[in-house]
Design an enzyme around this catalytic site. Structure first.
Site, short mmCIF file in Angstrom:
data_model
loop_
_atom_site.label_atom_id
_atom_site.label_comp_id
_atom_site.label_asym_id
_atom_site.label_seq_id
_atom_site.Cartn_x
_atom_site.Cartn_y
_atom_site.Cartn_z
N SER A 96 76.35 -30.77 20.91
CA SER A 96 77.14 -31.83 20.27
C SER A 96 76.82 -33.03 20.80
O SER A 96 77.30 -34.04 20.18
CB SER A 96 78.68 -31.60 20.30
N LYS A 99 88.46 -33.56 21.89
CA LYS A 99 87.69 -34.96 21.78
C LYS A 99 88.27 -36.10 21.51
O LYS A 99 88.16 -37.19 22.03
CB LYS A 99 86.36 -34.40 21.06
#
Length: 779
Positions: A685, A728
């Site tokens: 990511s 996140k």
């Protein structure tokens, strides 16, 4: 103690006006004895010193067994006056004494307690009676004592010789009472008895009790010794035990087997288990009790009798009450609460429904373990927690076979036994931290336990009969899923528990953490007052975590500071607000780094997922003269290194479109570093973050310092979806970011975020790298 013969107290000393008192624990001293004594207690040493500097006389008084009472009330009324015959001072300031006890005294008044316990005492004389009964008691006591000396291993023959030379009945009573094992209460009863005839009766009774015990022990030993030549020593000891049981009227082996049979008959065993139990009962009846196999079979049958084969908790299924209990114990976590309430609703309609296998996955401190207790309370079941972290032996789950010495059932069966019901809530904590070695794989053994289609016939290696686990509600907890084997993961219903937002942490702190810490520190709500702004300050400036454990520690620190003020007598306690937090918690520990670090080209804020929740990470790119050098540092894993290679390939292939010199790599070396180099990092990511860092470096454009990003890239510039969107997002909010770039395919995950979390953040949905660069680069 050594008897020193008859002596009238009033012939050898003068009674002082007051004497130091030496309290005795577990000891009574009689007159006319030489008593060795070791004194270490500071108060007792002071009493000895006072006596030694005076007339060397002490009152030796036994204490009652009442530790809560003051010392003066613990003392018995009657004690013994003694003189110091010899005293030796030891290197550690202790005193070794030899005392000569003189006469009985009664404590009439405590005249001083500090620094030495002093008392007035009066002599108490024996009250003899010249009667035929007293003479008979005296003669009988001598005969009984003679038998005691003959049978007792701790009385020398000289003790009876001393008794023959005693002239008075009262002194004989004292000698016998000091020689035989008696309780402190019985010894004090003898010491306090001034009527000599009454004292003779008391000591005669006590001596007969001691003689009976010795005669019984001698009889047991005699009976057992006759079997020594026929068997081993173990058999002799068992025969002694049989003789003792016969004298006491306790059950024999046959009665023990009958008791086991009755317990098994009422335990509700299924047919298969009853057949196995009957077979083992028959074996038990035929085995010699001295054989090692006897205890093995008996222990096995006791386990079968103790298991709750048919005993269940009385469930009162009240959906509304269950919802209320869950809300009382935990804030938010609506998905988990809904799942539990749904299970109870179905259970109310279909009573024979099998228990669900739930797995709570999330970072530490978000309430996974405490949820299990709440579920048990809401469902009216027993709760058993079992930590699986670090276990490596398959037998921990399935048990050991009975052929091994000390074999036991596995932890699952033991947990059900401890619960006492066949439908408890069993929490398998830290299921992601199970190990494996040459002894087997415990996670493989859990496959049967956690399969609703199989666990109704779970077979433990020790029991070797099926046990129904289908009524048990199993709840597993884990921090990560990657370490859980796929077959085991497939058997569980996963419920993700992400971290908490600042608003959620504020509510949790007010409703749960602060009241608990107040209670643990013995404070009241009036003494501990923390404003909402103060709690927000603790959350934002002193903690950076997905859960609330560190937050609770900081609140505990504040409570300790306040408790110190309360203990010092302060009554005007200030309210703890944001402005005074430094006085309680010290300097600020958490700072918003992104705004300070993302100030030059080549530095980008990325978002990552870890076992502890979401975190921000910085990707730094640097360029230097050279040629085609590409260096990666920061403990990057293999997948992350491949993302960096893909990022460089994309930038080189699209250099012209990005406004970069096409031959930049021919004359430059590129270095990408991800700080916090001691922490390993991996995952795809960070791809968009690395592309953005390279483009920012090579174009000289800085990246928005309030922006974070996440997403996987392809060589064609596509942005692929990632996981951990909520974690996140929480990390971005904690770090003070206001914009997040996420893959367009993660829009559904963003829509599921709480409104208070989305309200503070702006989400940019990117399908290609161009969308990312457009949102991130300035100028």
């Amino acid at each position: 103690m050594v008897h020193i013969g008859d002596r009238r107290a009033d012939q050898d000393f003068e009674l002082p006006a007051s004497v130091p008192v030496l309290p005795l624990e577990n000891m009574v001293v009689f007159p006319q004895m030489m008593v060795p004594l070791s004194v270490e207690n500071e108060e007792d040493v002071r009493a000895i010193e006072r006596a030694a500097t005076g007339d060397r006389m002490l009152a030796l008084v036994a204490m009652k067994d009442d530790e809560d009472a003051p010392l003066s009330r613990r003392l018995y009324d009657v004690g013994t006056l003694a003189g110091i015959h010899k005293m030796i001072q030891m290197p550690d300031d202790a005193r070794n004494l030899v005392l000569r006890s003189q006469a009985r005294v009664r404590v009439t008044e405590i005249v001083e307690t500090e620094p030495v316990l002093m008392a007035r005492v009066e002599l108490v004389e024996d009250q003899p009676k010249d009667t035929a009964e007293a003479d008979a008691l005296f003669t009988n006591l001598l005969r009984t004592f003679e038998k005691l000396v003959e049978l007792s291993p701790y009385l020398p023959e000289e003790a009876y010789v001393q008794a023959l030379n005693v002239g008075s009945p009262g002194t004989l009573c004292d000698l016998v009472a000091s020689a035989i094992p008696l309780s402190i209460e019985d010894q004090q009863r003898v010491l306090g008895s001034l009527d000599v005839e009454e004292r003779l009766k008391i000591v005669n009774g006590l001596a007969h009790q001691a003689l009976s015990a010795l005669e019984l022990a001698d009889k047991v030993g005699t009976d057992a010794r006759a079997e020594i030549e026929k068997s081993q020593r173990e058999y002799m000891l068992r025969e002694q035990l049989k003789a003792i049981q016969k004298e006491l009227g306790e059950e024999t082996e046959g009665e023990e087997v009958d008791d086991l049979r009755e317990r098994l008959a009422t335990a509700g065993l299924p047919d298969g288990a009853w057949k196995a139990a009957s077979r083992e009962l028959l074996r038990l009846e035929r085995i010699n009790p001295a054989a090692a196999e006897y205890s093995v079979v008996r222990t096995y049958l006791e386990w079968l009798a103790e298991l709750p084969w048919s005993k269940s908790s009385d469930e009162t299924i009240d959906v509304e009450n269950a919802q209320k209990v869950l809300d009382e114990d935990h804030y938010d976590l609506e998905e988990v609460k809904d799942r539990i309430v749904e299970y109870l609703a179905v259970r109310k309609i279909k009573s024979d429904m099998k228990g669900p296998i739930l797995c709570f996955v999330g970072p530490p401190g978000v309430g996974k373990t405490s949820l299990g207790k709440s579920i048990a309370r809401a469902t009216g079941r027993e709760f058993i927690r079992m930590s699986l972290g670090g276990i490596r032996d398959e037998a921990e789950v399935r048990g050991h076979r009975r052929t091994y010495v000390g074999a036991l059932p596995g932890r699952i069966i033991r947990a059900v036994r401890d619960a006492g019901t066949n439908n408890p809530v069993i929490m398998l904590d830290e299921v992601d931290k199970i190990g494996a070695d040459f002894r087997g794989d415990p996670s493989s053994a859990l496959l049967e336990v956690l399969d609703p289609q199989q666990n109704n016939t779970f077979s433990d290696h020790y029991l070797e009969v099926p046990f129904d686990l289908s009524k048990v509600m199993f709840i597993c907890t884990a921090n990560v899923l990657q370490t859980i084997p796929a077959p085991l993961l497939d058997r569980m219903e996963l419920i993700q528990l992400a971290g908490y937002t600042e608003e959620e942490k504020l509510h949790i702190a007010k409703r749960f953490l602060l009241p608990r810490q107040r209670h643990e520190h013995g404070l009241t709500a009036k003494q501990v007052k923390i404003t909402d702004a103060g709690l927000r300050g603790v959350i934002g400036r002193y903690t950076r975590e997905a859960g609330v454990r560190n937050l609770e520690r900081q609140i505990g620190t504040i409570c300790r500071k306040i408790a110190r003020k309360v203990a010092a007598g302060e009554t005007d306690l200030p309210t703890v607000g944001a402005s005074v937090l430094q006085d309680y918690l010290g300097r600020q520990k958490v700072f918003p780094e992104a705004r300070d670090r993302v100030t030059t080209p080549g530095v980008v804020t990325g978002l990552a997922w870890t076992q502890a929740g979401g975190e921000i990470l910085f990707v730094e790119a640097s360029r230097m003269p050279g040629g085609k050098g590409f260096k990666l540092t920061g403990q990057l894993g293999e997948v992350m290194q491949e993302s960096a290679d893909a990022a460089l390939s994309y930038v080189r292939a699209n250099a012209a479109a990005l406004g970069i010199e096409e031959d930049f790599f021919e004359k430059s070396d590129i270095h990408i570093h991800v700080p916090t180099g001691a922490v390993p990092k991996d995952g795809p990511s960070a791809g968009v973050t690395m592309v953005t860092a390279l483009v920012s470096l090579l174009t000289g454009k800085t990246v928005d310092c309030d922006l974070g990003m996440t997403g996987e890239i392809t060589l064609r510039g596509k942005v692929l979806p990632i996981g951990g969107v909520k974690e996140k997002s929480l990390a971005a909010r904690r770090a003070g970011l206001d914009t997040i770039v996420v893959p367009a395919q993660n829009k559904g995950d963003v829509d599921e975020l709480a409104d208070d979390l989305k309200g503070d953040l702006t989400f940019v949905f990117a399908q290609t790298i161009d969308d990312v660069l457009k949102a991130a680069l300035r100028g």
